[in-house]
Design a protein around this motif. Structure first.
Motif, PDB file in Angstrom:
ATOM      1  N   SER A 189    -119.505  53.968 -25.880  1.00  0.00           N
ATOM      2  CA  SER A 189    -118.330  54.837 -25.832  1.00  0.00           C
ATOM      3  C   SER A 189    -117.323  54.297 -24.816  1.00  0.00           C
ATOM      4  CB  SER A 189    -118.743  56.259 -25.442  1.00  0.00           C
ATOM      5  OG  SER A 189    -119.217  56.275 -24.102  1.00  0.00           O
TER       6      SER A 189
ATOM      7  N   THR B  35    -116.127  55.881 -22.333  1.00  0.00           N
ATOM      8  CA  THR B  35    -116.593  56.288 -20.997  1.00  0.00           C
ATOM      9  C   THR B  35    -117.619  55.307 -20.449  1.00  0.00           C
ATOM     10  OG1 THR B  35    -116.212  58.626 -21.526  1.00  0.00           O
ATOM     11  CG2 THR B  35    -117.678  58.138 -19.674  1.00  0.00           C
TER      12      THR B  35
ATOM     13  N   ARG C  10    -116.082  59.267 -28.746  1.00  0.00           N
ATOM     14  CA  ARG C  10    -117.106  60.259 -29.105  1.00  0.00           C
ATOM     15  C   ARG C  10    -116.804  61.639 -28.528  1.00  0.00           C
ATOM     16  NH1 ARG C  10    -122.507  56.472 -28.032  1.00  0.00           N
ATOM     17  NH2 ARG C  10    -121.636  54.581 -29.034  1.00  0.00           N
ATOM     18  N   THR C  11    -116.072  61.694 -27.425  1.00  0.00           N
ATOM     19  CA  THR C  11    -115.768  62.964 -26.769  1.00  0.00           C
ATOM     20  C   THR C  11    -114.296  62.996 -26.373  1.00  0.00           C
ATOM     21  OG1 THR C  11    -116.252  62.148 -24.532  1.00  0.00           O
ATOM     22  CG2 THR C  11    -118.115  63.011 -25.816  1.00  0.00           C
ATOM     23  N   SER C  12    -113.860  64.159 -25.925  1.00  0.00           N
ATOM     24  CA  SER C  12    -112.474  64.296 -25.467  1.00  0.00           C
ATOM     25  C   SER C  12    -112.212  63.425 -24.233  1.00  0.00           C
ATOM     26  CB  SER C  12    -112.167  65.761 -25.150  1.00  0.00           C
ATOM     27  OG  SER C  12    -113.063  66.262 -24.160  1.00  0.00           O
ATOM     28  N   LYS C  13    -113.249  63.180 -23.422  1.00  0.00           N
ATOM     29  CA  LYS C  13    -113.074  62.317 -22.254  1.00  0.00           C
ATOM     30  C   LYS C  13    -112.749  60.888 -22.673  1.00  0.00           C
ATOM     31  CE  LYS C  13    -115.310  60.709 -18.004  1.00  0.00           C
ATOM     32  NZ  LYS C  13    -116.543  60.757 -17.168  1.00  0.00           N
ATOM     33  N   ASP C  14    -113.402  60.410 -23.728  1.00  0.00           N
ATOM     34  CA  ASP C  14    -113.102  59.070 -24.248  1.00  0.00           C
ATOM     35  C   ASP C  14    -111.646  58.991 -24.688  1.00  0.00           C
ATOM     36  OD1 ASP C  14    -115.785  58.214 -23.929  1.00  0.00           O
ATOM     37  OD2 ASP C  14    -116.321  59.127 -25.837  1.00  0.00           O
TER      38      ASP C  14
ATOM     39  N   SER D 139    -106.903  66.273 -26.541  1.00  0.00           N
ATOM     40  CA  SER D 139    -107.790  65.121 -26.665  1.00  0.00           C
ATOM     41  C   SER D 139    -109.010  65.459 -27.529  1.00  0.00           C
ATOM     42  CB  SER D 139    -108.231  64.651 -25.274  1.00  0.00           C
ATOM     43  OG  SER D 139    -108.809  65.717 -24.541  1.00  0.00           O
ATOM     44  N   LYS D 140    -109.419  66.729 -27.531  1.00  0.00           N
ATOM     45  CA  LYS D 140    -110.533  67.143 -28.380  1.00  0.00           C
ATOM     46  C   LYS D 140    -110.160  66.977 -29.848  1.00  0.00           C
ATOM     47  CE  LYS D 140    -113.681  70.979 -29.375  1.00  0.00           C
ATOM     48  NZ  LYS D 140    -114.057  72.380 -29.047  1.00  0.00           N
TER      49      LYS D 140
ATOM     50  N   SER E 139    -110.619  63.266 -30.820  1.00  0.00           N
ATOM     51  CA  SER E 139    -112.000  62.842 -31.066  1.00  0.00           C
ATOM     52  C   SER E 139    -112.504  63.386 -32.398  1.00  0.00           C
ATOM     53  CB  SER E 139    -112.909  63.294 -29.921  1.00  0.00           C
ATOM     54  OG  SER E 139    -112.917  64.709 -29.792  1.00  0.00           O
ATOM     55  N   ILE E 140    -112.132  64.615 -32.736  1.00  0.00           N
ATOM     56  CA  ILE E 140    -112.541  65.203 -34.016  1.00  0.00           C
ATOM     57  C   ILE E 140    -111.892  64.458 -35.175  1.00  0.00           C
ATOM     58  CG2 ILE E 140    -112.378  67.270 -35.462  1.00  0.00           C
ATOM     59  CD1 ILE E 140    -112.636  68.938 -32.915  1.00  0.00           C
TER      60      ILE E 140
ATOM     61  N   LYS F 229    -113.704  61.252 -35.993  1.00  0.00           N
ATOM     62  CA  LYS F 229    -114.991  61.539 -36.625  1.00  0.00           C
ATOM     63  C   LYS F 229    -114.810  61.884 -38.094  1.00  0.00           C
ATOM     64  CE  LYS F 229    -117.291  63.186 -32.423  1.00  0.00           C
ATOM     65  NZ  LYS F 229    -117.856  64.369 -31.720  1.00  0.00           N
TER      66      LYS F 229
END
Length: 228
Positions: free
Chosen positions: A52, A54, A125-129, A146-147, A150-151, A154
């Motif tokens: 990822s 991160t 993979r996540t909002s942090k990424d 950011s969420k 990521s969605i 995906k």
């Protein structure tokens, strides 16, 4: 879809083999450089999922970007630097790339768009990424959060298949190898936690000097003890 976002020499290129308007758009996203001959020998069971964003950031990977949209798919990793062209995400991004991927899945053609989006999905993979990529200028988002980003990645890459040539698998292998090297992770931790500000640098140097002096004093004390 604005065709004028592509350089003139790309749009005016000879597209005798274009099968559909979607294919025309797809071809304007120039395919990345083909993998080397030895990289083609990988089979499906050897393919690696990239870390990822991160994890890459924690391992000290440096992110760089360019706004050359014609080479959107040209991702390079050399000497700890991952170069990803600027990717602009807006309300039409999912529709556009779903159509491009659907075309590739339904035709016997190189699936470089599918592979690119799969790579992005694995890294985001996540909002942090997503936040990290936006901070580094790799992603430019017009979505709500950011969420949502990521969605989106995906959803676009869900249940996507791809065949040879495998454009990014060697890059994935190199990224995993870099992250699994302890020296890189330790170096990143030192820089992030102890050398990221002038005050931390000064306090770290002072602590090292104090430790050396304490060690030296201990050694001198041991050596000065008379032997019996």
């Amino acid at each position: 879809m604005k065709i004028d976002k592509f350089p003139a020499h790309v749009v005016s290129a000879n597209h005798d083999q274009v099968n559909h308007f979607v294919d025309f758009i797809r071809r304007n996203y120039l395919a990345p450089p083909p993998p080397k001959e030895d990289e083609q020998k990988h089979n499906a069971k050897d393919h690696e999922i990239p870390p990822s964003v991160t994890a890459l950031d924690e391992a000290g990977v440096k992110f760089e970007t360019t706004k050359d949209s014609a080479s959107l798919l040209n991702i390079e990793f050399n000497n700890g630097r991952l170069k990803i062209p600027n990717f602009v995400v807006d309300d039409w991004t999912e529709t556009l790339f779903r159509n491009l991927i659907a075309f590739e899945q339904c035709h016997d053609t190189e699936k470089y768009i599918s592979q690119f989006m799969f790579l992005m999905m694995c890294m985001i993979r996540t909002s942090k990424d997503a936040d990290l990529l936006m901070n580094y200028g790799v992603l430019s988002s017009m979505l709500g959060s950011s969420k949502d980003l990521s969605i989106l990645f995906k959803h676009i890459s869900r249940d996507v298949g791809f065949g040879e040539p495998y454009y990014y698998f060697q890059t994935c292998a190199n990224l995993n190898a870099y992250c699994n090297t302890r020296r890189h992770r330790w170096k990143a931790i030192l820089k992030r936690d102890y050398f990221n500000t002038p005050w931390k640098i000064a306090s770290t140097i002072a602590a090292i000097i104090l430790l050396v002096l304490t060690f030296t004093q201990t050694v001198c004390s041991i050596l000065s003890v008379p032997k019996t």
